[in-house]
Design an enzyme around this catalytic site. Structure first.
Site: not given
Ligand code: AMP
Length: 408
Positions: A13, A96, A184, A244, A383
């Site tokens: 990732n 990913r 996600h 964010r 994940e």
């Protein structure tokens, strides 16, 4: 000899200044190790943990000796695997990839044409996609021909209807790719498959999953398929996050451009790095743990702001599905913050959602009490395991070409 070694899958990732990795036994997809290099290009550090969270390795380099780019960082990881995990040989690598645009509805075997196409998506995810591709290229350089699979964060959301996938802009924008892609997706897919496997009585119900981490979003899932989500064209939309902003009136951006002459970079920094929990807490922190430990008024307002927006979006997504039967908390905050879960669920009491306080305090899987109209669950996301499953499935469809780290 390879025959005595554990066939394994490596997951990568690759972010802007970090590479996270995990190694899974290919036979049963159990995790062997997980680690990351942070601070690539500056003060890099390397950390590896075993599945029981024991630290297996930590290295912090002086600047002049630190890996300076993704290639160098990946080589450090592979060297470490070669020495510390010499009983493992890597059969396939799963990556990913943040953005698969409207084209990739599921994971794909990487080849030159796929890389070329993913490079054309840079404009869709300029802060993530180039680093994902840098990781893919570095891994191809090291591993040569072994199967490498790209798994997309956007793919799970492609079952959204046009209405939930579009902005109310002229249709030509949708056609050119200005859409609500959502993110996600690998986390939502994992949670969905976990419920199907381990909690089948709740599978297929009208479900909202709240993935609450440093990045945060929610997703409505019905009959096992994504229906709508809070992130949109970029991972900025929806609820406020660590740093964010989440949703902001576009008029604010017009104001900054027209009256303060802010350029795209300045606005990007504001929205990605200076807003959310960090912005509302007066710059104190983007980290929920720090805010929960703080007594400042601003920290409390940041927490309340976050919780209220989670709660609002749960009901907004429930409205899309015309019902809500299961609510699932996941991600660093969703899995660990007793306070946020408790606050969100308690504020939803008026719609018949009832918290089991003891279950929430102890971090149980079922958080709601027996008379609650909605079953509330806490499920740890994974994940990396989702990517490992996809990588295993796609790569076993091929002849088993492998390359062990010793023969590089
Ligand atoms: P993630 O991006 O999924 O790793 O989640 C990171 C977020 O989870 C950060 O805001 C952390 O402060 C938060 N987090 C992790 N553990 C806890 C905890 N025990 N209590 C509250 N927040 C936590």
């Amino acid at each position: 000899m390879n025959t005595a070694r554990i066939p394994a899958i490596l997951i990568i990732n690759s972010g802007s200044s970090s590479i996270k990795f995990a190694v899974f036994d290919d036979a049963n997809l159990s995790e062997l190790v997980k680690g990351q290099i942070d601070g690539i290009g500056s003060h890099a550090s390397f950390k590896v943990k075993s599945p029981d969270q024991r630290i297996q390795e930590t290295i912090t380099w002086p600047k002049e000796l630190a890996p300076q780019d993704h290639n160098a960082a990946l080589k450090v990881i592979l060297e470490w695997l070669h020495h510390a995990l010499s009983n493992v040989h890597i059969l396939a690598v799963g990556h990913r990839v943040v953005h698969g645009s409207a084209k990739y509805l599921e994971p794909v075997m990487i080849n030159d044409a796929v890389i070329h196409e993913l490079e054309s998506f840079y404009a869709l995810a300029p802060l993530h996609e180039p680093h994902n591709i840098a990781g893919i290229k570095a891994a191809r350089e090291v591993f040569g021909d072994i199967p490498q699979i790209a798994c997309f964060d956007t793919a799970f959301h492609r079952s959204q209807s046009f209405i939930n996938d579009t902005y109310a802009l002229p249709r030509t924008f949708y056609e050119e790719g200005v859409r609500r892609y959502g993110f996600h997706g690998l986390s939502y897919e994992y949670i969905n498959s976990y419920v199907q496997q381990y909690l089948p009585a709740y599978f297929g119900k009208k479900t909202v999953v709240a993935h609450l981490g440093n990045g945060a979003s929610l997703c409505a899932i019905e009959r096992g398929h994504a229906v709508a989500t809070t992130m949109g064209f970029s991972p900025l939309d929806g609820i406020p996050m660590g740093s964010r902003s989440g949703q902001v009136d576009p008029g604010v951006l017009l104001y900054l451009m027209q009256y303060k002459q802010w350029d795209a970079q300045r606005i990007s920094d504001l929205l990605y790095k200076e807003s959310g929990l960090k912005g509302i807490s007066g710059g104190l922190s983007n980290d929920m743990r720090t805010l929960e430990a703080s007594n400042t008024f601003e920290a409390k307002e940041a927490i309340n702001y976050f919780a209220q927006h989670v709660q609002q979006e749960i009901l907004s997504l429930a409205a899309v599905m015309k019902g809500l039967e299961v609510l699932i908390f996941t991600g660093g905050i969703g899995e660990n913050s007793v306070f946020i879960r408790g606050q969100v669920i308690q504020e939803l009491q008026w719609v018949g959602i009832e918290l089991d306080t003891a279950a929430n305090d102890s971090g149980a899987e079922i958080l709601s009490n027996i008379s609650s109209k909605v079953v509330c669950l806490r499920i740890a996301t994974n994940e990396e395991l989702m990517i490992a499953k996809h990588t295993h499935n796609l790569s076993t469809a091929l002849p088993s070409e492998s390359l062990d780290t010793k023969t590089r």
